[in-house]
Design a protein around this motif. Structure first.
Motif, short mmCIF file in Angstrom:
data_model
loop_
_atom_site.label_atom_id
_atom_site.label_comp_id
_atom_site.label_asym_id
_atom_site.label_seq_id
_atom_site.Cartn_x
_atom_site.Cartn_y
_atom_site.Cartn_z
N SER A 71 0.84 -1.19 0.00
CA SER A 71 0.00 0.00 0.00
C SER A 71 0.87 1.24 0.00
N LEU A 72 0.29 2.34 -0.45
CA LEU A 72 0.97 3.63 -0.44
C LEU A 72 0.12 4.60 0.36
N ASP A 73 0.69 5.16 1.41
CA ASP A 73 0.02 6.19 2.20
C ASP A 73 0.41 7.54 1.63
N ASN A 74 -0.51 8.15 0.90
CA ASN A 74 -0.19 9.42 0.23
C ASN A 74 0.11 10.53 1.21
N ALA A 75 -0.57 10.52 2.35
CA ALA A 75 -0.36 11.58 3.34
C ALA A 75 1.04 11.51 3.93
N LYS A 76 1.56 10.29 4.06
CA LYS A 76 2.89 10.11 4.64
C LYS A 76 3.96 9.86 3.59
N ASN A 77 3.58 9.85 2.32
CA ASN A 77 4.53 9.58 1.24
C ASN A 77 5.34 8.32 1.51
N THR A 78 4.65 7.30 1.97
CA THR A 78 5.35 6.08 2.39
C THR A 78 4.72 4.84 1.76
N LEU A 79 5.57 4.01 1.22
CA LEU A 79 5.17 2.71 0.70
C LEU A 79 5.31 1.69 1.81
N TYR A 80 4.31 0.83 1.97
CA TYR A 80 4.33 -0.19 3.01
C TYR A 80 4.23 -1.58 2.41
#
Length: 127
Positions: A71-80
């Motif tokens: 998943s990609l958290d757009n708010a945190k600019n982080t790929l998980y």
């Protein structure tokens, strides 16, 4: 773009869980294909999960389907990469990678297509 830097690896027992992170401020500047790979010594790098942030489509290796979630958290600019029901065979160095979007699903895990790579985070699963 700045180099990718993964975190979240560690040692767990069988059927445990881990969540890997790969932050990058430029993930949401434009669309990308983002992927997680893993590698063990003397073996070829294996793509395990990928996401096309343009289409939203995800792809998984058969060996991790139903257990891993990318998943990609757009708010945190982080790929998980959420990894559940971990098995000893999941032990590897996990790296995130990025490239242009729109890669056909048949080639989504072709490592030569990815331009940006992280150094990796080690995941060790013991029985």
């Amino acid at each position: 773009q700045a180099q990718l830097l993964e975190s979240g690896g560690g040692s767990v027992q069988t059927v445990g869980s881990l969540r890997l992170s790969c932050p990058a401020a430029w993930f949401t500047v434009r669309k990308y294909a983002l992927a997680w790979y893993r590698q063990i010594p003397a073996k070829e790098r294996e793509g395990v999960a990928a996401i096309d942030t343009g289409s939203g489509s995800t792809s998984y290796a058969d060996s991790v389907k139903g257990r891993f979630i990318i998943s990609l958290d757009n708010a945190k600019n982080t790929l998980y990469l959420e990894m559940n029901s971990l098995q000893p065979e999941d032990t590897a160095l996990y790296s995130c990678a990025a490239t242009h979007p729109g890669i056909h699903s048949r080639y989504i895990f072709a490592a030569e297509l990815y331009r940006q790579w992280g150094q990796g985070t080690q995941v060790t699963v013991s029985s």
